[in-house]
Design an enzyme around this catalytic site. Structure first.
Site, short mmCIF file in Angstrom:
data_model
loop_
_atom_site.label_atom_id
_atom_site.label_comp_id
_atom_site.label_asym_id
_atom_site.label_seq_id
_atom_site.Cartn_x
_atom_site.Cartn_y
_atom_site.Cartn_z
CG PHE A 24 -1.71 1.08 1.45
CD1 PHE A 24 -1.57 2.49 2.05
CD2 PHE A 24 -2.96 1.93 0.52
CE1 PHE A 24 -2.50 3.53 2.28
CE2 PHE A 24 -3.55 2.90 0.57
CZ PHE A 24 -3.19 3.89 1.39
CG ASN A 25 2.62 2.61 3.23
OD1 ASN A 25 1.92 3.24 3.35
ND2 ASN A 25 4.02 1.82 4.73
CG HIS B 224 1.92 -3.78 8.22
ND1 HIS B 224 2.44 -5.01 7.44
CD2 HIS B 224 1.14 -4.47 7.99
CE1 HIS B 224 1.52 -5.90 6.78
NE2 HIS B 224 -0.37 -4.96 7.44
CG ASP B 225 2.79 1.49 9.43
OD1 ASP B 225 2.04 1.74 10.32
OD2 ASP B 225 3.70 1.45 8.67
#
Ligand code: RIB
Ligand code: CA
Length: 309
Positions: free
Chosen positions: A165-166, A237-238
């Site tokens: 996504f990013n 994730h982050d």
């Protein structure tokens, strides 16, 4: 000596958990938060960052809002994953303190210029602010102590079959970032999907009192689908990108050349990773010490939970 860290993010369920880790780890000194449109719109990601700042108590850390839209493409968000408000069903008190007067891009440049070689820059959302900062002041590539992103994948994507996504949200920005004069540490899906907040993790996090009940567990389970037997848990994730700055010993990374596809009909946003490059522009994370990761994260969260008991 604590490591200074500046986080560019799009809170976002896992961005919020990443900010919690950066705030709670005494070996990290959070010097700034910048926001970008991504999971949800910029107004909402910025509101969430401001509310998290006051709820968690890092009031003196500046929060600067940045780009609302990708460099050239239409906005594509992930509200279907993070909820319209960006933090699932977590509702925090309205923030009293306002965002920094400067645009995130100026804040990033000025903060890095004032402390060359000292600040670890981390991006956990689309790379629009970072690309704009590089275009305005290429020297930031030299000024950072390190640069780490949550983004990309050398296998499959999540926004599309090919793209994470990013990167997918602003491929042109990602290409500028990987082509700049620095070594990007890429914490991609291949790594972050090893960091699943599964039932065992959740059961331990539930022991962390009110902070867990009101924030950590709802954030870590909002899009956890317990009815899907293939779904072991929700990947944080982050959190992995911040954890890499604090505890790189928990990660295996390999030098690689990463190129970003910006034209493919089916592959736009794909990070094309060559692990045998003539010249590397990235260190790509491949393996996580999963027990060590959760021991570290849960210990930091427990420290913050004690402050909120
Ligand atoms: O693909 C996962 C990434 O996209 C995370 O940063 C999550 O917050 C979303 O922005
Ligand atoms: Ca994010």
């Amino acid at each position: 000596m604590a490591r200074s860290i500046l986080i560019d993010c799009d809170p976002g369920l896992d961005d919020a958990l990443a900010l919690l880790l950066a705030h709670g780890d005494p070996n990290l000194n959070l010097v700034g938060v910048t926001t970008v449109g991504g999971n949800v719109g910029l107004e909402t990601t910025t509101r969430n960052a401001l509310q998290l700042r006051e709820y968690l108590g890092f009031d003196k850390v500046p929060v600067a809002a940045g780009a609302a839209e990708p460099l050239t493409r239409q906005v594509r968000d992930a509200a279907h994953v993070h909820g319209a408000g960006g933090l699932g069903d977590v509702v925090l008190p309205e923030a009293v303190l306002e965002a920094h007067d400067d645009h995130a891009v100026d804040f990033i440049i000025d903060t890095l210029r004032a402390a060359p070689g000292s600040i670890h820059l981390v991006a956990t959302g689309p790379l629009t602010n970072i690309a704009l900062a590089l275009e305005r002041e290429p020297a930031i590539a030299r000024w950072v102590a390190s640069f780490t992103i949550m983004g990309g994948s050398y296998t499959r994507g999540n926004a599309t079959v090919a793209a994470e996504f990013n990167i997918w949200a602003d491929p042109e920005a990602a290409r500028i970032v990987f082509d700049a004069d620095w070594r990007v540490t890429m914490i991609g899906l291949d790594l972050t999907l090893q960091a699943q907040a599964n039932a065992a993790v959740i059961s331990r996090l539930k022991e962390l009192g009110k902070l867990a009940d009101h924030l950590i567990v709802p954030l870590a389970t909002f899009y956890f689908n317990p009815n899907d037997e293939d779904w072991d848990g929700q990947a944080v994730h982050d959190v992995c990108a911040v954890a890499y700055v604090a505890r790189p010993d928990l990660f295996t990374v390999r030098p690689a050349r990463v190129d970003v596809e910006t034209n493919g009909e089916f592959t736009t946003g794909m990070t094309v990773v060559d692990f045998d490059p003539p010249i590397a522009n990235a260190n790509v994370a491949t393996h996580l010490d999963v027990p060590g990761f959760w021991a570290y994260v849960e210990n930091v969260y427990a420290r913050v939970a004690r402050e909120h008991s």
